[in-house]
Motif scaffolding. Structure first.
Motif, PDB file in Angstrom:
ATOM      1  N   ASN A  53       0.800  -1.216   0.000  1.00 14.96           N
ATOM      2  CA  ASN A  53       0.000   0.000   0.000  1.00 14.96           C
ATOM      3  C   ASN A  53       0.836   1.271   0.000  1.00 14.96           C
ATOM      4  O   ASN A  53       0.309   2.365   0.150  1.00 14.96           O
ATOM      5  N   ARG A  54       2.156   1.154  -0.161  1.00 15.22           N
ATOM      6  CA  ARG A  54       3.008   2.347  -0.214  1.00 15.22           C
ATOM      7  C   ARG A  54       2.970   3.018  -1.575  1.00 15.22           C
ATOM      8  O   ARG A  54       3.191   4.222  -1.693  1.00 15.22           O
ATOM      9  N   HIS A  55       2.706   2.239  -2.623  1.00 18.14           N
ATOM     10  CA  HIS A  55       2.670   2.775  -3.978  1.00 18.14           C
ATOM     11  C   HIS A  55       1.327   2.433  -4.609  1.00 18.14           C
ATOM     12  O   HIS A  55       0.689   1.453  -4.252  1.00 18.14           O
ATOM     13  N   LYS A  56       0.924   3.261  -5.574  1.00 18.93           N
ATOM     14  CA  LYS A  56      -0.385   3.108  -6.184  1.00 18.93           C
ATOM     15  C   LYS A  56      -0.261   2.671  -7.635  1.00 18.93           C
ATOM     16  O   LYS A  56       0.766   2.835  -8.276  1.00 18.93           O
ATOM     17  N   SER A  57      -1.345   2.116  -8.148  1.00 16.26           N
ATOM     18  CA  SER A  57      -1.396   1.656  -9.529  1.00 16.26           C
ATOM     19  C   SER A  57      -2.591   2.296 -10.227  1.00 16.26           C
ATOM     20  O   SER A  57      -3.680   2.362  -9.658  1.00 16.26           O
ATOM     21  N   ARG A  58      -2.366   2.746 -11.462  1.00 14.71           N
ATOM     22  CA  ARG A  58      -3.444   3.335 -12.244  1.00 14.71           C
ATOM     23  C   ARG A  58      -3.832   2.475 -13.438  1.00 14.71           C
ATOM     24  O   ARG A  58      -4.701   2.860 -14.208  1.00 14.71           O
ATOM     25  N   SER A  59      -3.209   1.313 -13.591  1.00 17.80           N
ATOM     26  CA  SER A  59      -3.508   0.480 -14.760  1.00 17.80           C
ATOM     27  C   SER A  59      -3.225  -0.974 -14.447  1.00 17.80           C
ATOM     28  O   SER A  59      -2.298  -1.294 -13.684  1.00 17.80           O
ATOM     29  N   CYS A  60      -4.021  -1.873 -15.048  1.00 19.97           N
ATOM     30  CA  CYS A  60      -3.805  -3.314 -14.883  1.00 19.97           C
ATOM     31  C   CYS A  60      -4.243  -4.023 -16.150  1.00 19.97           C
ATOM     32  O   CYS A  60      -5.074  -3.526 -16.916  1.00 19.97           O
ATOM     33  N   SER A  61      -3.682  -5.208 -16.379  1.00 17.85           N
ATOM     34  CA  SER A  61      -3.975  -5.956 -17.601  1.00 17.85           C
ATOM     35  C   SER A  61      -3.646  -7.428 -17.402  1.00 17.85           C
ATOM     36  O   SER A  61      -2.592  -7.769 -16.857  1.00 17.85           O
ATOM     37  N   TRP A  62      -4.560  -8.317 -17.838  1.00 19.76           N
ATOM     38  CA  TRP A  62      -4.319  -9.758 -17.845  1.00 19.76           C
ATOM     39  C   TRP A  62      -3.657 -10.153 -19.155  1.00 19.76           C
ATOM     40  O   TRP A  62      -3.927  -9.550 -20.200  1.00 19.76           O
ATOM     41  N   ASN A  63      -2.823 -11.193 -19.103  1.00 23.18           N
ATOM     42  CA  ASN A  63      -2.340 -11.730 -20.370  1.00 23.18           C
ATOM     43  C   ASN A  63      -3.408 -12.642 -20.962  1.00 23.18           C
ATOM     44  O   ASN A  63      -4.450 -12.893 -20.347  1.00 23.18           O
ATOM     45  N   SER A  64      -3.173 -13.136 -22.177  1.00 19.06           N
ATOM     46  CA  SER A  64      -4.220 -13.833 -22.925  1.00 19.06           C
ATOM     47  C   SER A  64      -4.663 -15.133 -22.279  1.00 19.06           C
ATOM     48  O   SER A  64      -5.769 -15.609 -22.540  1.00 19.06           O
ATOM     49  N   THR A  65      -3.840 -15.733 -21.445  1.00 19.37           N
ATOM     50  CA  THR A  65      -4.203 -16.984 -20.778  1.00 19.37           C
ATOM     51  C   THR A  65      -4.754 -16.777 -19.372  1.00 19.37           C
ATOM     52  O   THR A  65      -5.284 -17.714 -18.774  1.00 19.37           O
ATOM     53  N   GLY A  66      -4.612 -15.577 -18.833  1.00 17.70           N
ATOM     54  CA  GLY A  66      -5.039 -15.320 -17.468  1.00 17.70           C
ATOM     55  C   GLY A  66      -4.035 -15.754 -16.420  1.00 17.70           C
ATOM     56  O   GLY A  66      -4.311 -15.698 -15.225  1.00 17.70           O
ATOM     57  N   GLN A  67      -2.863 -16.184 -16.858  1.00 16.88           N
ATOM     58  CA  GLN A  67      -1.836 -16.651 -15.918  1.00 16.88           C
ATOM     59  C   GLN A  67      -1.153 -15.480 -15.209  1.00 16.88           C
ATOM     60  O   GLN A  67      -0.801 -15.576 -14.039  1.00 16.88           O
ATOM     61  N   TYR A  68      -0.961 -14.366 -15.921  1.00 18.41           N
ATOM     62  CA  TYR A  68      -0.256 -13.211 -15.382  1.00 18.41           C
ATOM     63  C   TYR A  68      -1.185 -12.001 -15.318  1.00 18.41           C
ATOM     64  O   TYR A  68      -2.030 -11.801 -16.195  1.00 18.41           O
ATOM     65  N   LEU A  69      -0.974 -11.199 -14.286  1.00 20.79           N
ATOM     66  CA  LEU A  69      -1.647  -9.919 -14.143  1.00 20.79           C
ATOM     67  C   LEU A  69      -0.586  -8.841 -14.019  1.00 20.79           C
ATOM     68  O   LEU A  69       0.259  -8.897 -13.122  1.00 20.79           O
ATOM     69  N   ALA A  70      -0.601  -7.874 -14.930  1.00 21.31           N
ATOM     70  CA  ALA A  70       0.375  -6.784 -14.909  1.00 21.31           C
ATOM     71  C   ALA A  70      -0.221  -5.555 -14.252  1.00 21.31           C
ATOM     72  O   ALA A  70      -1.419  -5.285 -14.366  1.00 21.31           O
ATOM     73  N   SER A  71       0.646  -4.801 -13.588  1.00 15.95           N
ATOM     74  CA  SER A  71       0.233  -3.582 -12.913  1.00 15.95           C
ATOM     75  C   SER A  71       1.286  -2.503 -13.118  1.00 15.95           C
ATOM     76  O   SER A  71       2.484  -2.773 -13.002  1.00 15.95           O
ATOM     77  N   GLY A  72       0.850  -1.296 -13.451  1.00 17.42           N
ATOM     78  CA  GLY A  72       1.759  -0.162 -13.535  1.00 17.42           C
ATOM     79  C   GLY A  72       1.829   0.524 -12.188  1.00 17.42           C
ATOM     80  O   GLY A  72       0.803   0.870 -11.601  1.00 17.42           O
TER      81      GLY A  72
END
Length: 455
Positions: A53-72
């Motif tokens: 909770n020290r840093h915030k994210s304004r974007s997220c995205s799943w890869n095509s298989t749902g195995q990975y979740l990316a966060s900026g």
């Protein structure tokens, strides 16, 4: 505020003659039927928290298989999470139409991609290549990553944005072309109201720092990219303020959510990006270099404009089956469009603040909506009727905020992304109220993932 879509007969052009094979390919029209029994309500939700909770994210995205979740992340990293290890237990019953969840686990951080020198504002996995990720940051760069690679070799391409200065240092949006089989086109919308399409096969992982520093704040619509950064395939200068741009399901058109400069209304502007235009500032003579450096001014003669909101369109998404389009605007309305006719068939008027993000579920049956308000609105994608409201905070934290006089705020999301195969919703938690900062009840994880139980 009217609870229906707005449009002007001056701009309305029927699409029936150009849907087949252009706007919607046969791949999409084959799945056009969405009829079926009424959707049940969301019974409850299990919450999985990713990132501290020290840093915030304004974007997220799943890869095509749902195995990975990316966060900026605001700490200059793009982070990759996995939630597969968390037991799919769903707790806490629905109360008054609200799925008030319980935190059942935390996401496992797999990688932290370093290379940006400023907060990462946008992340997008490729729609078919599960290991290719694109990021955009406040350092005026867009980078491509191979999440399978090790060390610094993860960065496989870099784009230096041509706008900056008074326009801002980050891209308004980044979106992949939906074509399968190769990593090719990427649309980068910059704050100078220009959309630039890049061929990612020509990108280099590094670029000249000196050239980046020397660009200045002049007319960036016609400026040449710095050495080391591939030229855009096409550059489109729009007459309106552009908030977000996506490719059509067939990949032949670009669709921009805008605010019209003349009236301030929110409108969809659609044009064919891969064809010739009479208003091109550099004519194509068959030479690849001339064709790739062409700049096109997109006006009313080159595009179709559909007015749908009384304020800017901040977010838009096509349904996975290609038959629907959802838009969220500054008028706090969500509009549900039929793509074949481009008629707004329903609106969702339940939010009272501007819409930050919209998303379709994997089966195109649900639409999620977020704003600064507490909870994520889940609706039937055909009618807009409420299916449930998902709270992203535990019941205990909600009660603490209520006692602090902060009921109804801080529980929204900056961006939403549905899992490609399940009713699992990722919510980037960028917004936080400022009152009594530092209190435990004020802090949220970078991304909250809600596993929805629908029944």
């Amino acid at each position: 505020r009217k609870s229906h879509c707005y449009y002007s007969s001056r701009f309305f052009i029927p699409w029936r003659s150009w849907t087949t094979g252009t706007w919607i390919t046969s791949k999409w029209t084959a799945n056009a039927t969405m009829a079926g029994p009424a959707l049940p309500q969301i019974r409850n939700a299990a919450l999985i928290e990713c990132g501290g909770n020290r840093h915030k994210s304004r974007s997220c995205s799943w890869n095509s298989t749902g195995q990975y979740l990316a966060s900026g992340s605001s700490d200059k990293f793009a982070k990759i999470f996995s939630i597969d290890h968390v037991s799919p237990v769903v707790s806490s019953a629905q109360q008054g139409g609200t799925a008030s969840g319980v935190v059942v686990g935390t996401g496992r951080e797999l990688q932290a991609l370093s290379g940006h020198s400023a907060p990462v504002e946008r992340v997008r996995f490729h729609p078919t290549e599960a290991n290719i990720l694109c990021t955009a940051a406040d350092d005026k760069t867009v980078r491509l990553w191979d999440v399978r690679a090790a060390g610094t070799s993860r960065c496989i391409g870099r784009i230096d944005m041509q706008s900056g200065g008074k326009h801002g240092n980050q891209a308004a949006s980044i979106e992949w072309h939906p074509g399968t089989g190769s990593v090719r086109y990427l649309a980068v919308t910059e704050k100078d109201d220009a959309v630039r399409v890049y061929d990612c096969r020509r990108l280099n992982p590094t670029s000249a720092t000196a050239a980046t520093a020397s660009r200045g704040g002049g007319n960036s619509r016609t400026a040449s990219p710095p050495p080391g950064s591939a030229k855009p395939v096409r550059t489109f200068a729009l007459p309106d303020r552009v908030m977000e741009t996506v490719f059509s399901p067939s990949g032949t058109h670009l669709v921009a959510g805008t605010r019209l400069s003349s009236t301030g209304m929110g409108a969809l502007r659609i044009w064919r990006w891969d064809g010739s235009s009479s208003s091109s500032s550099s004519t194509s003579s068959g030479d690849d270099e001339n064709k790739n450096s062409s700049n096109v001014v997109v006006d009313d003669g080159d595009s179709q404009v559909y007015i749908g909101h009384t304020g800017p369109i901040y977010s838009l998404r096509f349904s996975p089956d290609g038959t629907g389009l959802v838009t969220g605007g500054g008028d706090a309305l969500v509009s549900l469009w039929d793509v074949a006719s481009m008629v707004c068939r329903a609106t969702i008027p339940r939010r009272t603040k501007f819409i930050r993000s919209v998303a379709y579920s994997h089966d195109s049956k649900l639409v999620a909506t977020s704003s600064e308000e507490d909870g994520i609105d889940i609706a039937n994608s055909d009618t807009g009727e409420k299916v449930g409201l998902v709270r992203l905070m535990s019941d205990e934290k909600t009660r603490i905020r209520d006692r602090m006089g902060l009921a109804g705020v801080g529980g929204g999301a900056d961006e939403l992304a549905f899992h490609p195969r399940a009713y699992v919703l990722a919510c980037a938690r960028g917004y936080e109220p400022t009152a009594q900062a530092g209190a435990a009840a004020m802090q949220s994880p970078q991304v909250t993932v809600a596993r929805l139980a629908v029944g």
